[in-house]
Design a protein around this motif. Sequence first.
Motif, PDB file in Angstrom:
ATOM      1  N   ASP A   1       6.250   7.082  19.497  1.00  0.00           N
ATOM      2  CA  ASP A   1       5.879   5.928  18.681  1.00  0.00           C
ATOM      3  C   ASP A   1       7.096   5.131  18.226  1.00  0.00           C
ATOM      4  N   GLY A   2       8.237   5.366  18.842  1.00  0.00           N
ATOM      5  CA  GLY A   2       9.463   4.676  18.457  1.00  0.00           C
ATOM      6  C   GLY A   2       9.569   3.281  19.032  1.00  0.00           C
ATOM      7  N   VAL A   3      10.595   2.587  18.618  1.00  0.00           N
ATOM      8  CA  VAL A   3      10.815   1.206  19.045  1.00  0.00           C
ATOM      9  C   VAL A   3      11.058   1.126  20.551  1.00  0.00           C
TER      10      VAL A   3
ATOM     11  N   LEU B   1       9.374  -0.341  26.057  1.00  0.00           N
ATOM     12  CA  LEU B   1       9.153  -0.027  27.466  1.00  0.00           C
ATOM     13  C   LEU B   1       7.680  -0.153  27.849  1.00  0.00           C
ATOM     14  N   ALA B   2       6.783   0.135  26.921  1.00  0.00           N
ATOM     15  CA  ALA B   2       5.356  -0.015  27.191  1.00  0.00           C
ATOM     16  C   ALA B   2       4.971  -1.484  27.353  1.00  0.00           C
ATOM     17  N   ALA B   3       5.755  -2.374  26.797  1.00  0.00           N
ATOM     18  CA  ALA B   3       5.464  -3.807  26.887  1.00  0.00           C
ATOM     19  C   ALA B   3       5.917  -4.420  28.204  1.00  0.00           C
TER      20      ALA B   3
END
Length: 104
Positions: free
Chosen positions: A34-36, A41-43
């Motif tokens: 749940d980190g930045v 990277l999920a974006a």
Amino acid sequence: MRLEILTLALIVGACTWAFRFFPTKVDLSGIKPDGVLARFLAATGPAAIATLFVASLLPMVTGGLPVPLVIGTVSVLAVFAAARSVVTATLAGSVGYGLAVWLL
């Protein structure tokens, strides 16, 4: 072609390459889910879709009916709604857009 458009295309291309290259070379086992960095990277998947959308839109802003753009966009949205897969939706949009350009 105007220099501003060429410069923008080179910048966007370099950023797209970096988004795809660097995550494969970095050890990601130690990051928090749940980190930045994980969210960043999920974006990259939605960023790839946006890149394809903009790349297909630019040649069509000069006029005419954007049939390939509409077909590519509808392909992305339909496949993503059905499969919830960014990869599959991106490929479907590319195929839909490519076929529309080829057939027209």
